[in-house]
Design a protein around this motif. Structure first.
Motif, PDB file in Angstrom:
ATOM      1  N   GLY A   1       4.241   5.415  -5.680  1.00 46.03           N
ATOM      2  CA  GLY A   1       3.909   5.496  -7.096  1.00 46.03           C
ATOM      3  C   GLY A   1       4.977   5.098  -8.094  1.00 46.03           C
ATOM      4  N   LYS A   2       6.215   4.943  -7.651  1.00 38.81           N
ATOM      5  CA  LYS A   2       7.272   4.575  -8.591  1.00 38.81           C
ATOM      6  C   LYS A   2       8.475   4.022  -7.843  1.00 38.81           C
ATOM      7  N   VAL A   3       9.374   3.388  -8.582  1.00 38.07           N
ATOM      8  CA  VAL A   3      10.655   2.949  -8.060  1.00 38.07           C
ATOM      9  C   VAL A   3      11.714   3.319  -9.095  1.00 38.07           C
ATOM     10  N   VAL A   4      12.807   3.929  -8.642  1.00 36.80           N
ATOM     11  CA  VAL A   4      13.890   4.361  -9.534  1.00 36.80           C
ATOM     12  C   VAL A   4      15.036   3.353  -9.429  1.00 36.80           C
ATOM     13  N   ILE A   5      15.352   2.737 -10.557  1.00 36.22           N
ATOM     14  CA  ILE A   5      16.368   1.680 -10.589  1.00 36.22           C
ATOM     15  C   ILE A   5      17.547   2.101 -11.447  1.00 36.22           C
ATOM     16  N   TYR A   6      18.767   1.948 -10.904  1.00 39.47           N
ATOM     17  CA  TYR A   6      19.991   2.072 -11.693  1.00 39.47           C
ATOM     18  C   TYR A   6      20.494   0.652 -11.911  1.00 39.47           C
ATOM     19  N   SER A   7      20.788   0.313 -13.162  1.00 43.08           N
ATOM     20  CA  SER A   7      21.159  -1.067 -13.459  1.00 43.08           C
ATOM     21  C   SER A   7      22.191  -1.144 -14.575  1.00 43.08           C
ATOM     22  N   ALA A   8      23.037  -2.173 -14.495  1.00 45.63           N
ATOM     23  CA  ALA A   8      24.006  -2.444 -15.553  1.00 45.63           C
ATOM     24  C   ALA A   8      23.426  -3.376 -16.618  1.00 45.63           C
ATOM     25  N   LEU A   9      22.203  -3.852 -16.404  1.00 51.07           N
ATOM     26  CA  LEU A   9      21.521  -4.687 -17.401  1.00 51.07           C
ATOM     27  C   LEU A   9      20.757  -3.763 -18.340  1.00 51.07           C
ATOM     28  N   ASP A  10      20.988  -3.913 -19.663  1.00 51.13           N
ATOM     29  CA  ASP A  10      20.366  -2.972 -20.589  1.00 51.13           C
ATOM     30  C   ASP A  10      18.846  -3.100 -20.559  1.00 51.13           C
ATOM     31  N   SER A  11      18.203  -2.004 -20.928  1.00 49.12           N
ATOM     32  CA  SER A  11      16.742  -1.894 -20.803  1.00 49.12           C
ATOM     33  C   SER A  11      16.002  -2.972 -21.580  1.00 49.12           C
ATOM     34  N   LYS A  12      16.500  -3.298 -22.775  1.00 45.98           N
ATOM     35  CA  LYS A  12      15.834  -4.294 -23.597  1.00 45.98           C
ATOM     36  C   LYS A  12      15.789  -5.646 -22.889  1.00 45.98           C
ATOM     37  N   ALA A  13      16.924  -6.042 -22.281  1.00 43.39           N
ATOM     38  CA  ALA A  13      16.988  -7.322 -21.579  1.00 43.39           C
ATOM     39  C   ALA A  13      16.113  -7.317 -20.331  1.00 43.39           C
ATOM     40  N   ALA A  14      15.931  -6.133 -19.734  1.00 39.57           N
ATOM     41  CA  ALA A  14      15.156  -6.033 -18.491  1.00 39.57           C
ATOM     42  C   ALA A  14      13.655  -5.938 -18.734  1.00 39.57           C
TER      43      ALA A  14
ATOM     44  N   ASP B   1       0.261  -0.058 -10.216  1.00 34.33           N
ATOM     45  CA  ASP B   1       0.300   1.288  -9.636  1.00 34.33           C
ATOM     46  C   ASP B   1       1.713   1.730  -9.259  1.00 34.33           C
ATOM     47  N   ILE B   2       2.711   0.870  -9.501  1.00 26.85           N
ATOM     48  CA  ILE B   2       4.107   1.236  -9.188  1.00 26.85           C
ATOM     49  C   ILE B   2       4.868   1.361 -10.503  1.00 26.85           C
ATOM     50  N   LYS B   3       5.152   2.574 -10.909  1.00 28.92           N
ATOM     51  CA  LYS B   3       5.874   2.815 -12.161  1.00 28.92           C
ATOM     52  C   LYS B   3       7.361   2.489 -11.968  1.00 28.92           C
ATOM     53  N   VAL B   4       7.953   1.841 -12.953  1.00 35.06           N
ATOM     54  CA  VAL B   4       9.376   1.510 -12.903  1.00 35.06           C
ATOM     55  C   VAL B   4      10.156   2.505 -13.757  1.00 35.06           C
ATOM     56  N   GLU B   5      10.978   3.317 -13.106  1.00 29.74           N
ATOM     57  CA  GLU B   5      11.886   4.224 -13.828  1.00 29.74           C
ATOM     58  C   GLU B   5      13.244   3.528 -13.894  1.00 29.74           C
ATOM     59  N   TYR B   6      13.522   2.964 -15.060  1.00 31.99           N
ATOM     60  CA  TYR B   6      14.681   2.092 -15.220  1.00 31.99           C
ATOM     61  C   TYR B   6      15.784   2.830 -15.977  1.00 31.99           C
TER      62      TYR B   6
ATOM     63  N   ASN C   1       9.572   1.768   0.016  1.00 35.12           N
ATOM     64  CA  ASN C   1       8.631   0.646  -0.017  1.00 35.12           C
ATOM     65  C   ASN C   1       8.514   0.050  -1.413  1.00 35.12           C
ATOM     66  N   ALA C   2       8.487   0.907  -2.411  1.00 38.78           N
ATOM     67  CA  ALA C   2       8.467   0.421  -3.791  1.00 38.78           C
ATOM     68  C   ALA C   2       9.754  -0.339  -4.094  1.00 38.78           C
ATOM     69  N   ALA C   3      10.858   0.124  -3.509  1.00 42.93           N
ATOM     70  CA  ALA C   3      12.141  -0.569  -3.690  1.00 42.93           C
ATOM     71  C   ALA C   3      12.080  -1.970  -3.075  1.00 42.93           C
ATOM     72  N   LYS C   4      11.480  -2.085  -1.905  1.00 47.54           N
ATOM     73  CA  LYS C   4      11.333  -3.395  -1.255  1.00 47.54           C
ATOM     74  C   LYS C   4      10.512  -4.344  -2.115  1.00 47.54           C
ATOM     75  N   VAL C   5       9.424  -3.838  -2.670  1.00 47.63           N
ATOM     76  CA  VAL C   5       8.550  -4.673  -3.498  1.00 47.63           C
ATOM     77  C   VAL C   5       9.297  -5.149  -4.745  1.00 47.63           C
ATOM     78  N   TRP C   6      10.115  -4.270  -5.344  1.00 43.65           N
ATOM     79  CA  TRP C   6      10.889  -4.667  -6.527  1.00 43.65           C
ATOM     80  C   TRP C   6      11.930  -5.735  -6.173  1.00 43.65           C
TER      81      TRP C   6
ATOM     82  N   ALA D   1       0.835  -1.204   0.000  1.00 44.92           N
ATOM     83  CA  ALA D   1       0.000   0.000   0.000  1.00 44.92           C
ATOM     84  C   ALA D   1       0.874   1.259   0.000  1.00 44.92           C
ATOM     85  N   ALA D   2       1.942   1.244   0.807  1.00 44.34           N
ATOM     86  CA  ALA D   2       2.851   2.391   0.866  1.00 44.34           C
ATOM     87  C   ALA D   2       3.598   2.553  -0.462  1.00 44.34           C
ATOM     88  N   ALA D   3       3.936   1.434  -1.074  1.00 39.90           N
ATOM     89  CA  ALA D   3       4.622   1.474  -2.372  1.00 39.90           C
ATOM     90  C   ALA D   3       3.716   2.089  -3.436  1.00 39.90           C
TER      91      ALA D   3
END
Length: 362
Positions: free
Chosen positions: A42-55, A68-73, A283-288, A36-38
């Motif tokens: 409303g979103k989770v911001v992710i920094y990743s070394a895996l390219d967007s297409k593969a993710a 309801d949780i947008k992923v900003e990848y 909280n969104a980070a925990k859910v991810w 509910a808190a996530a």
């Protein structure tokens, strides 16, 4: 008034039902509050070394569960990712809620410097102990370091089976392999550097292999894709310490590319994930993180992302269980402080100096 109360109660029950439906079996009863808190974040911001297409398969499936949780990848190379995170932390701006990288040692360094949030994921009990670092960082994949070769031009007893045979083959066929051997640029690739540090621990004759690289005037790259492409085309004949997740996926479609898991030992990398201590959407980070470690998320990692699931209870071709069935001496690199030893500036410089001297020695 009573009708309004009943309508409000029904709406609350419906909303609660959705929240409860998104709480996986076996999770704590109060996990609905995290979800509910996530949603409120409303979103989770992710920094990743895996390219967007593969993710994309992961992001798509996560959004199916949590619309309801947008992923900003944000994908970038591991060194850029590390430097950006450090700069944002120093400026107090924040940035990433979640850090997810194949540069295991840099991730653990950030944890040891106090940049990670302690989070005992409900999924922690289902992953190997070596992949859990202080309930702050978790390994998420099971990716072997392999040798690749051009199947048209490298045949018979010139196909290496382990590290020692590779050194002997290169030393005995200098003219054939001149300019035809490739591996990571260990000065620019965090993954490449980490692999060879581990090689020196597991292969006492590593200097003989490095000398053979030098004699063959080996070529270096910062990306796996370049090595696979050039080995497949015949521009190079052998690639060393290549990420097996990418190599094995390509070899399914490219019949000219051979893949060897060295039988003396095969290093296994695991992409490390942690939640930033200053995460704006904790909280969104925990859910991810929970989703990525879950059986469902791990199934997507193996089947759709082709990165190899690390959980033993996940079945399929691209899983730790499948690799283990093939035999061999698989050696996962532990998610722990020991892998950061050569990030000390002096030790790193000394290591690179020894590497260069060995390359040039006769």
């Amino acid at each position: 008034m009573a009708l309004k109360s009943l309508a409000a109660l029904a709406a609350f029950a419906a909303a609660s039902g959705v929240a409860l439906a998104q709480v996986p079996a076996g999770y704590p009863s109060d996990y609905a509050q995290v979800v509910a808190a996530a949603k409120k974040e409303g979103k989770v911001v992710i920094y990743s070394a895996l390219d967007s297409k593969a993710a994309q398969p992961l992001i798509k499936d996560f959004n199916a569960l949590y619309p309801d949780i947008k992923v900003e990848y944000n994908d970038m190379n591991s060194t850029e990712m590390y430097n950006r995170f450090i700069a944002e932390q120093a400026s107090g701006q924040g940035g990433a809620d979640v850090m997810w990288s194949s540069a295991m040692d840099l991730q653990v360094k950030l944890v040891d410097e106090g940049h990670a949030m302690a989070y005992p994921s409900p999924e922690a009990k289902a992953i190997p102990q070596w992949a859990n670092y202080k309930n702050e960082a978790y390994g998420t994949t099971y990716e072997p370091a392999v040798i690749v070769y051009n199947k048209r031009l490298v045949t018979g007893d010139q196909i290496p089976t382990d590290h020692a045979s590779l050194a002997k083959i290169l030393a005995a066929n200098v003219d054939k392999y001149k300019g035809k051997v490739t591996t990571y640029d260990i000065e620019k690739s965090g993954v490449g550097f980490m692999f060879v540090v581990q090689d020196y621990k597991d292969f006492p004759q590593m200097d003989s292999l490095v000398k053979a690289f030098g004699a063959a005037s080996y070529k270096v790259y910062s990306s796996t894709g370049n090595m696979l492409e050039k080995t497949s085309s015949g521009e190079h004949l052998i690639g060393y310490n290549v990420l097996g997740s990418y190599a094995l996926a390509r070899a399914k479609k490219d019949k000219g590319l051979g893949v060897v898991m060295p039988r003396d030992y095969t290093l296994v990398l695991s992409r490390v994930i942690f939640i930033g201590k200053g995460a704006k959407q904790p909280n969104a980070a925990k859910v991810w993180v929970d989703y990525v470690l879950s059986k469902r998320g791990q199934k997507v990692i193996g089947d759709a992302c082709e990165l190899f699931s690390m959980r033993d209870d996940v079945e399929g071709e691209n899983t730790a269980a499948a690799l283990k069935k093939e035999g061999g001496n698989l050696k996962p690199i532990p998610v722990g402080a020991e892998i950061t030893q050569y990030l000390d500036p002096k030790k790193r410089l000394d290591f690179l100096s020894h590497w260069k001297q060995t390359l040039q020695s006769k």
